[in-house]
Design a protein around this motif. Structure first.
Motif, PDB file in Angstrom:
ATOM      1  N   ARG A  17       9.665  -3.657  -3.149  1.00 39.87           N
ATOM      2  CA  ARG A  17       9.445  -2.510  -3.529  1.00 39.87           C
ATOM      3  C   ARG A  17       7.633  -2.912  -3.537  1.00 39.87           C
ATOM      4  O   ARG A  17       7.480  -1.360  -3.766  1.00 39.87           O
ATOM      5  N   LEU A  18       7.009  -3.146  -3.912  1.00 40.31           N
ATOM      6  CA  LEU A  18       5.423  -2.751  -3.955  1.00 40.31           C
ATOM      7  C   LEU A  18       4.815  -2.673  -3.153  1.00 40.31           C
ATOM      8  O   LEU A  18       4.350  -1.742  -2.690  1.00 40.31           O
ATOM      9  N   PHE A  19       5.945  -3.043  -1.720  1.00 39.50           N
ATOM     10  CA  PHE A  19       4.732  -3.006  -0.363  1.00 39.50           C
ATOM     11  C   PHE A  19       5.519  -1.543  -0.040  1.00 39.50           C
ATOM     12  O   PHE A  19       3.893  -0.972   0.595  1.00 39.50           O
ATOM     13  N   LEU A  20       6.359  -1.401  -0.402  1.00 38.68           N
ATOM     14  CA  LEU A  20       7.160   0.405   0.017  1.00 38.68           C
ATOM     15  C   LEU A  20       6.134   1.477  -1.005  1.00 38.68           C
ATOM     16  O   LEU A  20       5.620   2.063  -0.099  1.00 38.68           O
ATOM     17  N   ASP A  21       5.768   0.730  -2.350  1.00 37.08           N
ATOM     18  CA  ASP A  21       6.232   2.129  -2.757  1.00 37.08           C
ATOM     19  C   ASP A  21       4.506   2.515  -3.149  1.00 37.08           C
ATOM     20  O   ASP A  21       3.715   3.334  -3.286  1.00 37.08           O
ATOM     21  N   ARG A  22       3.498   0.249  -2.949  1.00 40.37           N
ATOM     22  CA  ARG A  22       2.319   1.102  -2.833  1.00 40.37           C
ATOM     23  C   ARG A  22       1.085   1.323  -2.002  1.00 40.37           C
ATOM     24  O   ARG A  22       0.581   1.550  -2.187  1.00 40.37           O
ATOM     25  N   GLY A  23       1.730  -0.266  -1.095  1.00 38.61           N
ATOM     26  CA  GLY A  23       1.335  -0.228  -0.011  1.00 38.61           C
ATOM     27  C   GLY A  23       0.820  -1.096   0.649  1.00 38.61           C
ATOM     28  O   GLY A  23       0.489  -2.005  -0.528  1.00 38.61           O
ATOM     29  N   TYR A  24       0.961  -1.690   1.465  1.00 40.14           N
ATOM     30  CA  TYR A  24       0.136  -3.411   1.349  1.00 40.14           C
ATOM     31  C   TYR A  24      -1.256  -3.384   0.536  1.00 40.14           C
ATOM     32  O   TYR A  24      -1.650  -4.590   0.400  1.00 40.14           O
ATOM     33  N   ASP A  25      -2.132  -2.605   1.525  1.00 41.20           N
ATOM     34  CA  ASP A  25      -3.563  -2.401   0.976  1.00 41.20           C
ATOM     35  C   ASP A  25      -3.898  -2.605  -0.565  1.00 41.20           C
ATOM     36  O   ASP A  25      -4.591  -3.547  -0.427  1.00 41.20           O
ATOM     37  N   ALA A  26      -3.243  -2.015  -1.164  1.00 37.99           N
ATOM     38  CA  ALA A  26      -3.407  -1.946  -2.805  1.00 37.99           C
ATOM     39  C   ALA A  26      -2.198  -3.069  -3.560  1.00 37.99           C
ATOM     40  O   ALA A  26      -2.126  -2.750  -4.870  1.00 37.99           O
ATOM     41  N   THR A  27      -1.606  -4.001  -3.016  1.00 36.20           N
ATOM     42  CA  THR A  27      -1.107  -4.874  -3.682  1.00 36.20           C
ATOM     43  C   THR A  27      -1.308  -6.218  -3.524  1.00 36.20           C
ATOM     44  O   THR A  27      -1.496  -6.477  -2.263  1.00 36.20           O
ATOM     45  N   THR A  28      -1.732  -6.730  -4.706  1.00 37.35           N
ATOM     46  CA  THR A  28      -2.615  -7.656  -4.192  1.00 37.35           C
ATOM     47  C   THR A  28      -1.787  -8.672  -5.032  1.00 37.35           C
ATOM     48  O   THR A  28      -0.241  -8.714  -5.672  1.00 37.35           O
ATOM     49  N   ILE A  29      -1.713 -10.397  -4.638  1.00 31.79           N
ATOM     50  CA  ILE A  29      -1.341 -11.166  -4.984  1.00 31.79           C
ATOM     51  C   ILE A  29      -1.005 -11.505  -6.833  1.00 31.79           C
ATOM     52  O   ILE A  29       0.156 -11.173  -7.265  1.00 31.79           O
ATOM     53  N   ARG A  30      -2.115 -10.886  -7.586  1.00 32.40           N
ATOM     54  CA  ARG A  30      -1.818 -10.462  -8.748  1.00 32.40           C
ATOM     55  C   ARG A  30      -0.926  -9.915  -9.222  1.00 32.40           C
ATOM     56  O   ARG A  30       0.100 -10.565  -9.969  1.00 32.40           O
ATOM     57  N   MET A  31      -0.730  -8.410  -8.664  1.00 37.07           N
ATOM     58  CA  MET A  31       0.257  -8.096  -8.856  1.00 37.07           C
ATOM     59  C   MET A  31       1.845  -8.354  -8.500  1.00 37.07           C
ATOM     60  O   MET A  31       3.053  -8.503  -9.245  1.00 37.07           O
TER      61      MET A  31
END
Length: 203
Positions: A17-31
């Motif tokens: 869901r995070l990769f889809l909605d935010r994108g790979y680069d904008a998704t961090t391990i912390r998120m």
């Protein structure tokens, strides 16, 4: 106690869901750890890295796609035109029933993150080769029998563009064709671009 498989699947679900909605680069391990309710070391333990997690997710749905396509192919028969139409029907059905997975595929097939750029073509090649081999084999027979009046490469690119147009209209224009509408749309495309090899076609 939650077992390894359920925890890793839960991490994959939230990461998808995070990769889809935010994108790979904008998704961090912390998120990712916050969304999944796990500590960051758990992600590294199961997947090695953010890249490893991404590939685990995409590999899962690519394998599902391949299995669904193989199952669908059992019902197409030996006629090459039925095989091509069967693939078109499958592609439309899959998109309508797997909207998020299709969006995910399009996002990362068309716009590769820099960190993944060296691996993405290799990662997607099995699925792409499966579709290309299927269509090209059917096209060659259609050319030999005279039901296709254009060369193999033109026919293949036209078919891929037609399927892509269907996919984009389903996702972005909320197109939901029933079988009759889809067949009529296909027949118009086939007559103008494959059988006669002339004229423009707009979905």
């Amino acid at each position: 106690m939650e077992n390894k498989d359920s925890k890793s699947e839960m991490i994959k679900s939230m990461a998808f869901r995070l990769f889809l909605d935010r994108g790979y680069d904008a998704t961090t391990i912390r998120m990712l750890s916050r969304a999944a309710g796990v500590e960051a070391p758990s992600i590294y333990h199961y997947f090695g890295s953010k890249k490893g997690l991404f590939y685990a997710i995409s590999e899962s749905y690519l394998e599902d796609y391949q299995e669904l396509l193989k199952e669908s192919m059992k019902h197409w028969g030996a006629d090459p035109m039925n095989q091509i139409l069967g693939f078109v029907k499958f592609a439309v059905w899959y998109t309508m029933n797997h909207i998020d997975e299709t969006k995910f595929y399009l996002r990362y097939r068309l716009f590769w993150p820099a960190e993944l750029s060296e691996d993405m073509e290799k990662h997607f090649h099995k699925t792409n080769d499966q579709k290309e081999d299927l269509l090209r084999d059917a096209i060659r027979v259609c050319i030999e029998t005279g039901s296709c009046k254009v060369d193999e490469q033109t026919a293949y690119r036209s078919l891929i563009n037609f399927v892509d147009s269907c996919t984009f209209n389903i996702i972005f224009s909320n197109w939901r064709p029933d079988e009759q509408e889809l067949i009529e749309t296909w027949q118009l495309f086939y007559q103008s671009r494959i059988k006669l090899g002339k004229g423009d076609f707009e979905l």
